[in-house]
Motif scaffolding. Structure first.
Motif, PDB file in Angstrom:
ATOM      1  N   TYR A 106     -23.487  20.180   4.228  1.00  0.00           N
ATOM      2  CA  TYR A 106     -22.628  19.336   3.401  1.00  0.00           C
ATOM      3  C   TYR A 106     -23.486  18.349   2.609  1.00  0.00           C
ATOM      4  O   TYR A 106     -24.307  17.624   3.180  1.00  0.00           O
ATOM      5  CB  TYR A 106     -21.645  18.575   4.295  1.00  0.00           C
ATOM      6  CG  TYR A 106     -20.601  17.764   3.564  1.00  0.00           C
ATOM      7  CD1 TYR A 106     -19.542  18.394   2.929  1.00  0.00           C
ATOM      8  CD2 TYR A 106     -20.678  16.380   3.525  1.00  0.00           C
ATOM      9  CE1 TYR A 106     -18.571  17.661   2.269  1.00  0.00           C
ATOM     10  CE2 TYR A 106     -19.710  15.637   2.868  1.00  0.00           C
ATOM     11  CZ  TYR A 106     -18.665  16.283   2.238  1.00  0.00           C
ATOM     12  OH  TYR A 106     -17.708  15.549   1.577  1.00  0.00           O
TER      13      TYR A 106
ATOM     14  N   GLU B  13     -15.474   6.185   3.584  1.00  0.00           N
ATOM     15  CA  GLU B  13     -15.065   7.305   2.751  1.00  0.00           C
ATOM     16  C   GLU B  13     -16.307   8.015   2.240  1.00  0.00           C
ATOM     17  O   GLU B  13     -17.224   7.371   1.727  1.00  0.00           O
ATOM     18  CB  GLU B  13     -14.222   6.811   1.577  1.00  0.00           C
ATOM     19  CG  GLU B  13     -13.661   7.923   0.721  1.00  0.00           C
ATOM     20  CD  GLU B  13     -12.833   7.377  -0.419  1.00  0.00           C
ATOM     21  OE1 GLU B  13     -11.595   7.431  -0.322  1.00  0.00           O
ATOM     22  OE2 GLU B  13     -13.424   6.868  -1.406  1.00  0.00           O
TER      23      GLU B  13
ATOM     24  N   ASN C  79     -17.698  10.969  -0.277  1.00  0.00           N
ATOM     25  CA  ASN C  79     -17.447  11.883  -1.405  1.00  0.00           C
ATOM     26  C   ASN C  79     -15.983  11.922  -1.844  1.00  0.00           C
ATOM     27  O   ASN C  79     -15.532  12.903  -2.427  1.00  0.00           O
ATOM     28  CB  ASN C  79     -17.888  13.313  -1.068  1.00  0.00           C
ATOM     29  CG  ASN C  79     -19.380  13.444  -0.879  1.00  0.00           C
ATOM     30  OD1 ASN C  79     -20.134  12.506  -1.129  1.00  0.00           O
ATOM     31  ND2 ASN C  79     -19.820  14.611  -0.426  1.00  0.00           N
ATOM     32  N   ASP C  80     -15.234  10.873  -1.514  1.00  0.00           N
ATOM     33  CA  ASP C  80     -13.817  10.824  -1.876  1.00  0.00           C
ATOM     34  C   ASP C  80     -13.034  11.997  -1.290  1.00  0.00           C
ATOM     35  O   ASP C  80     -11.985  12.377  -1.803  1.00  0.00           O
ATOM     36  CB  ASP C  80     -13.648  10.803  -3.410  1.00  0.00           C
ATOM     37  CG  ASP C  80     -12.244  10.350  -3.819  1.00  0.00           C
ATOM     38  OD1 ASP C  80     -11.675   9.501  -3.130  1.00  0.00           O
ATOM     39  OD2 ASP C  80     -11.719  10.873  -4.827  1.00  0.00           O
ATOM     40  N   GLU C  81     -13.547  12.571  -0.172  1.00  0.00           N
ATOM     41  CA  GLU C  81     -12.846  13.712   0.413  1.00  0.00           C
ATOM     42  C   GLU C  81     -12.836  13.709   1.939  1.00  0.00           C
ATOM     43  O   GLU C  81     -12.014  14.393   2.556  1.00  0.00           O
ATOM     44  CB  GLU C  81     -13.439  15.030  -0.085  1.00  0.00           C
ATOM     45  CG  GLU C  81     -14.906  15.226   0.238  1.00  0.00           C
ATOM     46  CD  GLU C  81     -15.493  16.454  -0.451  1.00  0.00           C
ATOM     47  OE1 GLU C  81     -14.856  16.962  -1.408  1.00  0.00           O
ATOM     48  OE2 GLU C  81     -16.584  16.890  -0.040  1.00  0.00           O
ATOM     49  N   LEU C  82     -13.723  12.924   2.554  1.00  0.00           N
ATOM     50  CA  LEU C  82     -13.725  12.779   4.002  1.00  0.00           C
ATOM     51  C   LEU C  82     -13.551  11.315   4.371  1.00  0.00           C
ATOM     52  O   LEU C  82     -14.061  10.422   3.672  1.00  0.00           O
ATOM     53  CB  LEU C  82     -15.034  13.275   4.612  1.00  0.00           C
ATOM     54  CG  LEU C  82     -15.384  14.761   4.531  1.00  0.00           C
ATOM     55  CD1 LEU C  82     -16.725  15.003   5.229  1.00  0.00           C
ATOM     56  CD2 LEU C  82     -14.293  15.611   5.155  1.00  0.00           C
TER      57      LEU C  82
ATOM     58  N   TYR D 169     -12.216  13.076   9.293  1.00  0.00           N
ATOM     59  CA  TYR D 169     -11.010  13.780   8.884  1.00  0.00           C
ATOM     60  C   TYR D 169     -11.112  14.172   7.415  1.00  0.00           C
ATOM     61  O   TYR D 169     -11.805  13.522   6.632  1.00  0.00           O
ATOM     62  CB  TYR D 169      -9.771  12.876   9.001  1.00  0.00           C
ATOM     63  CG  TYR D 169      -9.684  12.006  10.216  1.00  0.00           C
ATOM     64  CD1 TYR D 169      -8.997  12.442  11.353  1.00  0.00           C
ATOM     65  CD2 TYR D 169     -10.232  10.727  10.236  1.00  0.00           C
ATOM     66  CE1 TYR D 169      -8.879  11.631  12.469  1.00  0.00           C
ATOM     67  CE2 TYR D 169     -10.120   9.914  11.352  1.00  0.00           C
ATOM     68  CZ  TYR D 169      -9.449  10.366  12.460  1.00  0.00           C
ATOM     69  OH  TYR D 169      -9.330   9.562  13.553  1.00  0.00           O
ATOM     70  N   ARG D 170     -10.351  15.180   7.046  1.00  0.00           N
ATOM     71  CA  ARG D 170     -10.152  15.445   5.637  1.00  0.00           C
ATOM     72  C   ARG D 170      -9.213  14.371   5.075  1.00  0.00           C
ATOM     73  O   ARG D 170      -8.212  14.038   5.697  1.00  0.00           O
ATOM     74  CB  ARG D 170      -9.539  16.822   5.399  1.00  0.00           C
ATOM     75  CG  ARG D 170     -10.442  17.951   5.838  1.00  0.00           C
ATOM     76  CD  ARG D 170     -10.014  19.282   5.267  1.00  0.00           C
ATOM     77  NE  ARG D 170     -10.783  20.348   5.881  1.00  0.00           N
ATOM     78  CZ  ARG D 170     -12.027  20.651   5.556  1.00  0.00           C
ATOM     79  NH1 ARG D 170     -12.643  19.970   4.599  1.00  0.00           N
ATOM     80  NH2 ARG D 170     -12.663  21.635   6.182  1.00  0.00           N
ATOM     81  N   LYS D 171      -9.565  13.831   3.929  1.00  0.00           N
ATOM     82  CA  LYS D 171      -8.745  12.793   3.320  1.00  0.00           C
ATOM     83  C   LYS D 171      -7.443  13.387   2.807  1.00  0.00           C
ATOM     84  O   LYS D 171      -7.437  14.367   2.067  1.00  0.00           O
ATOM     85  CB  LYS D 171      -9.507  12.137   2.173  1.00  0.00           C
ATOM     86  CG  LYS D 171      -8.776  10.973   1.531  1.00  0.00           C
ATOM     87  CD  LYS D 171      -9.600  10.382   0.391  1.00  0.00           C
ATOM     88  CE  LYS D 171      -8.843   9.248  -0.291  1.00  0.00           C
ATOM     89  NZ  LYS D 171      -9.616   8.706  -1.450  1.00  0.00           N
TER      90      LYS D 171
ATOM     91  N   PRO E 220      -4.006  13.316   0.515  1.00  0.00           N
ATOM     92  CA  PRO E 220      -3.667  12.735  -0.787  1.00  0.00           C
ATOM     93  C   PRO E 220      -2.719  11.550  -0.630  1.00  0.00           C
ATOM     94  O   PRO E 220      -2.096  11.375   0.420  1.00  0.00           O
ATOM     95  CB  PRO E 220      -2.982  13.893  -1.518  1.00  0.00           C
ATOM     96  CG  PRO E 220      -2.420  14.741  -0.421  1.00  0.00           C
ATOM     97  CD  PRO E 220      -3.407  14.640   0.712  1.00  0.00           C
TER      98      PRO E 220
END
Length: 281
Positions: A16, A34, A36-39, A85-87, A89
């Motif tokens: 990753y 946070e 990469n704005d995704e995890l 976690y996965r972020k 929406p």
């Protein structure tokens, strides 16, 4: 601290690529970053491997149970008290209010029907028993109010003080599996569609009085949304249950006011003062 997060990411997700890490926030027990704005990487301030493993297992069970999205665990590092976690929406409802909050009632009613409808014995090993007597809650609220009384508008103080003199309600007759901290800060929403995109922060989930879940809906979204949520709820709340909903809502509001005026983010106090009239009316 971000260096430690990079090390953990490299260990658990070696392929990753980390482009950015920023501290997103903190609570009494955790720090959140946070990536990469995704995890989202949550680190406990006091790592307990067994607690970490239990939370991961609980989240897996909740994902099977909940009709609304809940966080998906990407990896956990039990020794350091980290869960990634996965972020999901959406944005937290407390800071991004929707224009038609009534549209949240049906999914919230469905969520609470699913949680409260589960036999508590099915999660006995994952969700702790959480029973806090009402008289003790009232004493805590009175102590908190002494600290924040000067910040409450003078015209509204009699509402709070009358509540603090009342007899607390009877204890619940049955306990159910609950989110147990279903405040607006843990409800993610899409403001464009007035819809719920996720329910986060299950660290306080427990076998407890189901009135606790309804209480924060009442406090944060008001009596109309509370009533609509009940209309989509498959179980029954009688008059004694409703009395505890109101009682917990008032105690929780005073607690949030004290938290926001001391160690917590100021917006907790601002929201408490905004919601005070409908919560204590």
């Amino acid at each position: 601290m971000t260096g430690d997060i990079r090390t953990l990411l490299a260990r658990h997700l070696p392929d990753y690529r980390v482009r950015s890490i920023r501290r997103l926030g903190h609570g009494l027990d955790n720090l959140v970053y946070e990536v990469n704005d995704e995890l989202l990487v949550r680190r406990s301030k006091a790592a307990d491997p067994e607690t970490n493993r239990q939370e991961v297992a609980l989240l897996a069970a909740v994902r099977e149970l909940s009709p609304l999205p809940v966080p998906e665990v990407v990896f956990a590092d039990d020794e350091s008290g980290v869960i990634a976690y996965r972020k999901l929406p959406g944005e937290p409802l407390d800071q991004h209010p929707v224009s038609v909050p009534e549209r949240l009632a049906e999914p919230l009613g469905g969520l609470l029907s699913a949680l409260h409808g589960l036999a508590p014995s099915e999660l006995r090993d994952l969700a702790p028993l959480d029973v806090y007597p009402a008289p003790t809650l009232l004493q805590d609220a009175e102590l908190d109010y002494r600290d924040v009384q000067g910040h409450v508008p003078e015209s509204q103080r009699p509402l709070v003080e009358r509540f603090l003199r009342e007899t607390p309600p009877d204890e619940p007759r049955s306990l159910r599996f609950c989110h147990n901290d279903l405040g607006a800060e843990h409800i993610l929403v899409d403001t464009a569609t007035n819809s719920i995109t996720g329910i986060i922060d299950w660290t306080d989930a427990a076998i407890t009085d189901p009135a606790h879940d309804f209480a924060l809906i009442y406090r944060d979204l008001g009596p109309e949304v509370f009533a609509l949520t009940l209309s989509h709820y498959d179980l029954t709340l009688d008059d004694q249950d409703r009395a505890r909903v109101l009682f917990y809502a008032r105690c929780a509001l005073i607690e949030d006011l004290a938290y926001g005026l001391s160690t917590g983010p100021r917006h907790y106090a601002d929201a408490a003062l905004t919601h005070l009239p409908w919560t204590f009316a």
